[in-house]
Scaffold this motif. Structure first.
Motif, PDB file in Angstrom:
ATOM      1  N   GLU A   1      31.548  38.187  40.682  1.00 18.68           N
ATOM      2  CA  GLU A   1      31.401  36.959  41.468  1.00 18.68           C
ATOM      3  C   GLU A   1      32.118  37.060  42.816  1.00 18.68           C
ATOM      4  O   GLU A   1      31.629  36.545  43.817  1.00 18.68           O
ATOM      5  N   LEU A   2      33.268  37.717  42.853  1.00  9.74           N
ATOM      6  CA  LEU A   2      33.985  37.875  44.120  1.00  9.74           C
ATOM      7  C   LEU A   2      33.251  38.815  45.064  1.00  9.74           C
ATOM      8  O   LEU A   2      33.463  38.769  46.275  1.00  9.74           O
ATOM      9  N   LEU A   3      32.388  39.648  44.516  1.00 12.82           N
ATOM     10  CA  LEU A   3      31.594  40.571  45.328  1.00 12.82           C
ATOM     11  C   LEU A   3      30.225  39.984  45.676  1.00 12.82           C
ATOM     12  O   LEU A   3      29.372  40.665  46.209  1.00 12.82           O
ATOM     13  N   GLY A   4      30.014  38.693  45.357  1.00 15.80           N
ATOM     14  CA  GLY A   4      28.745  38.032  45.669  1.00 15.80           C
ATOM     15  C   GLY A   4      27.715  38.149  44.568  1.00 15.80           C
ATOM     16  O   GLY A   4      26.563  37.763  44.749  1.00 15.80           O
TER      17      GLY A   4
ATOM     18  N   ALA B   1      26.166  41.422  34.404  1.00 15.09           N
ATOM     19  CA  ALA B   1      26.734  41.420  35.753  1.00 15.09           C
ATOM     20  C   ALA B   1      25.631  41.876  36.704  1.00 15.09           C
ATOM     21  O   ALA B   1      25.083  42.967  36.550  1.00 15.09           O
ATOM     22  N   THR B   2      25.296  41.022  37.665  1.00 13.19           N
ATOM     23  CA  THR B   2      24.174  41.301  38.570  1.00 13.19           C
ATOM     24  C   THR B   2      24.628  41.280  40.023  1.00 13.19           C
ATOM     25  O   THR B   2      25.690  40.746  40.357  1.00 13.19           O
ATOM     26  N   GLU B   3      23.806  41.836  40.890  1.00 12.62           N
ATOM     27  CA  GLU B   3      24.146  41.899  42.313  1.00 12.62           C
ATOM     28  C   GLU B   3      24.128  40.533  42.982  1.00 12.62           C
ATOM     29  O   GLU B   3      24.810  40.323  43.983  1.00 12.62           O
ATOM     30  N   THR B   4      23.315  39.614  42.461  1.00 13.23           N
ATOM     31  CA  THR B   4      23.257  38.256  43.008  1.00 13.23           C
ATOM     32  C   THR B   4      23.261  37.270  41.848  1.00 13.23           C
ATOM     33  O   THR B   4      22.778  37.598  40.752  1.00 13.23           O
ATOM     34  N   PRO B   5      23.758  36.050  42.064  1.00 13.90           N
ATOM     35  CA  PRO B   5      23.717  35.055  40.981  1.00 13.90           C
ATOM     36  C   PRO B   5      22.286  34.763  40.520  1.00 13.90           C
ATOM     37  O   PRO B   5      22.042  34.545  39.328  1.00 13.90           O
TER      38      PRO B   5
END
Length: 164
Positions: A77-80, A125-129
């Motif tokens: 989440e901190l990485l977007g 865990a994904t690159e975008t929400p």
């Protein structure tokens, strides 16, 4: 921070094959790698083996399935990115197939069997929400089962250490 995950459903004879150095390695690496120029050499010195032996043992433990995962842990989440806990109710006769299907997704960070109606729990865990919903839909299509999405409401830091 690094994650090392001892595999929880190994046969007793596989666990019995671990020698003292394997056990020291698994227990030590659960605390992460030191932030130094040669982290593996540093850990090897701590547990009393050479760096080459440490790397060999780590590779052997991963290949044998004693460890299910070894690598860095990122705060998505901190990485977007997006992060969620999800679960499935998997029929016992289909557990291996569903496990393979779920674990084939690179977004699956951890996958654990539970003694519960929802007997498979995993972290995405994904690159975008926005990608969370897409991956859940893809897992549902691959498994034929509904995914129960349980997004985080509050964060707690719990140090998990599984001594061997």
């Amino acid at each position: 921070m690094n994650a090392i995950s001892p595999h929880h459903s190994l046969p007793a004879d596989t666990l019995a094959e671990l020698d003292a150095a394997d056990r020291r390695l698994i227990n030590r690496l659960q605390d992460g790698l030191p932030l130094v120029a040669a982290p593996y050499a540093s850990v090897a010195a701590e547990i009393g083996v050479s760096e080459g032996e440490l790397l060999y043992r780590l590779e052997r433990l991963l290949e044998a399935g004693v460890l299910s995962r070894f690598g860095p842990m990122y705060h998505a989440e901190l990485l977007g990115g997006g992060l969620t806990l999800a679960a499935l109710a998997v029929p016992e006769h289909d557990f291996e197939r569903v496990t393979a299907a779920v674990n084939a997704f690179p977004e699956v960070a951890h996958n654990y069997r539970r003694e519960h109606r929802l007997n498979m729990w995993f972290v995405l865990a994904t690159e975008t929400p926005e990608r969370i919903g897409q991956v859940i839909a893809e897992i549902e299509a691959a498994t034929g089962l509904p995914v129960f999405n349980m997004p985080k409401q509050e964060e707690f830091h719990v140090r998990l250490h599984l001594p061997v």
